[in-house]
Scaffold this active site. Sequence first.
Site, short mmCIF file in Angstrom:
data_model
loop_
_atom_site.label_atom_id
_atom_site.label_comp_id
_atom_site.label_asym_id
_atom_site.label_seq_id
_atom_site.Cartn_x
_atom_site.Cartn_y
_atom_site.Cartn_z
N LYS A 12 0.84 -1.21 0.00
CA LYS A 12 0.00 0.00 0.00
C LYS A 12 0.87 1.24 0.00
O LYS A 12 2.03 1.22 0.46
CB LYS A 12 -0.96 0.02 1.20
CG LYS A 12 -0.32 0.03 2.60
CD LYS A 12 0.12 1.39 3.09
CE LYS A 12 0.94 1.28 4.37
NZ LYS A 12 1.83 2.39 4.65
N ASP A 142 -2.42 -1.98 9.63
CA ASP A 142 -2.59 -1.96 8.17
C ASP A 142 -3.17 -3.27 7.61
O ASP A 142 -3.45 -3.35 6.42
CB ASP A 142 -1.24 -1.73 7.48
CG ASP A 142 -0.69 -0.33 7.73
OD1 ASP A 142 -1.47 0.57 8.07
OD2 ASP A 142 0.54 -0.16 7.57
O1 C5P Z 1 -0.24 -1.57 14.24
P1 C5P Z 1 1.17 -1.93 14.01
O2 C5P Z 1 1.62 -3.08 14.89
O3 C5P Z 1 1.51 -2.18 12.60
O4 C5P Z 1 2.03 -0.67 14.46
C1 C5P Z 1 3.42 -0.74 14.60
C2 C5P Z 1 3.87 0.40 15.48
O5 C5P Z 1 3.66 1.65 14.82
C3 C5P Z 1 3.12 0.53 16.79
O6 C5P Z 1 3.71 -0.26 17.79
C4 C5P Z 1 3.25 2.00 17.09
O7 C5P Z 1 4.51 2.28 17.63
C5 C5P Z 1 3.21 2.63 15.71
N1 C5P Z 1 1.87 3.09 15.32
C6 C5P Z 1 1.33 4.22 15.93
N2 C5P Z 1 0.09 4.67 15.57
C7 C5P Z 1 -0.61 4.05 14.60
C8 C5P Z 1 -0.08 2.90 13.95
C9 C5P Z 1 1.17 2.46 14.34
O8 C5P Z 1 1.96 4.81 16.83
N3 C5P Z 1 -1.80 4.52 14.24
#
Ligand code: C5P
Length: 311
Positions: A12, A142
């Site tokens: 993406k 995502d």
């Molecule tokens: O959701 P995901 O595990 O992919 O996110 C990875 C990291 O990115 C999270 O641990 C966080 O530190 C950061 N993140 C965030 N806010 C979001 C998405 C991700 O702070 N909306």
Amino acid sequence: MSAEVRVSAPAKVNLHLGVGPPRGDGYHPLVTVFQAVALYDELTLRESRHTTLTVSGDGVDVDGVPVDDGNLVLRAVQALAEHHGRDDLTTAIHLRKRIPVAGGLAGGSADAAAALVGLDSLYDLHTGRQALTEIAAGLGSDVPFCIQGGSALGTGRGEQLAPLMTRGDYWWVVVPDQRGLSTPEVYAAYDDIHAHTSLPDPSPPTDILAALRVGDVERLGAHLHNDLQQAALSLRPDLEGVLQVGRAAGVYGALVSGSGPTVVLLCADPDHAAYVGEQVQEALGRGPNLVVKAPGHGAKVVGARQGGLFQ
Ligand code: C5P
């Protein structure tokens, strides 16, 4: 021979990424516009006595890809098995990577999405759409989008989606980078940059949405925006040079994809994209860059066999 399915799932880009102040749980509230691009990782899943994961790279370096529980694919297997109360979903999985690793293109999320869709199909689990989306969101912000594909407005931490109807095709040159960036580190840099400002909650990007509705690539390019770009550039100042090379090649828009370090360049059409790809390759002395069309499809089964030939 055991049953087997082949699944592809898209990378993406974020056409708009608006980031608010961190929430109590550490995540940041987002308003983002996702677009899936026709750059797909592929997973092959086969019934097996044990769950295993192997990885190969198709034009990308896979040295940094874990094959243990650090890989979202194995966490997806676990989460779906738990949801169905099944301990017999043991599966041999092969992941063929085409999406650059730790590149800001949701490659790991695409793999998790492919694992969920593939397992559901392999074992006829008939997981409902809502349950699948909830399991996906538990794996990563995502992942729901990688299941859905197309174009979507993402809110919450990016996992709440409203599909967008868009017109036409969009052509991107994807400029990958050898060294990945860690998403949490980029968000932490974002927090540092804004430590002494009171950030407003992000709001929907009306120009981007209007441009997508009518397929106005030029307008879209003029309004591409990424709140994380400054943070990514603070960690990797050299990326500014990549953006400049893209702009000099006459693109409609240039930005860091998500948390970076991949840079994506919006072009007028396939010929323009091929030209821009060559210019960038020549200027940076590395490559190759990828020319990809968008919007791409979401995670889907592209082949299956019950013991005979793939269909
Ligand atoms: O959701 P995901 O595990 O992919 O996110 C990875 C990291 O990115 C999270 O641990 C966080 O530190 C950061 N993140 C965030 N806010 C979001 C998405 C991700 O702070 N909306």
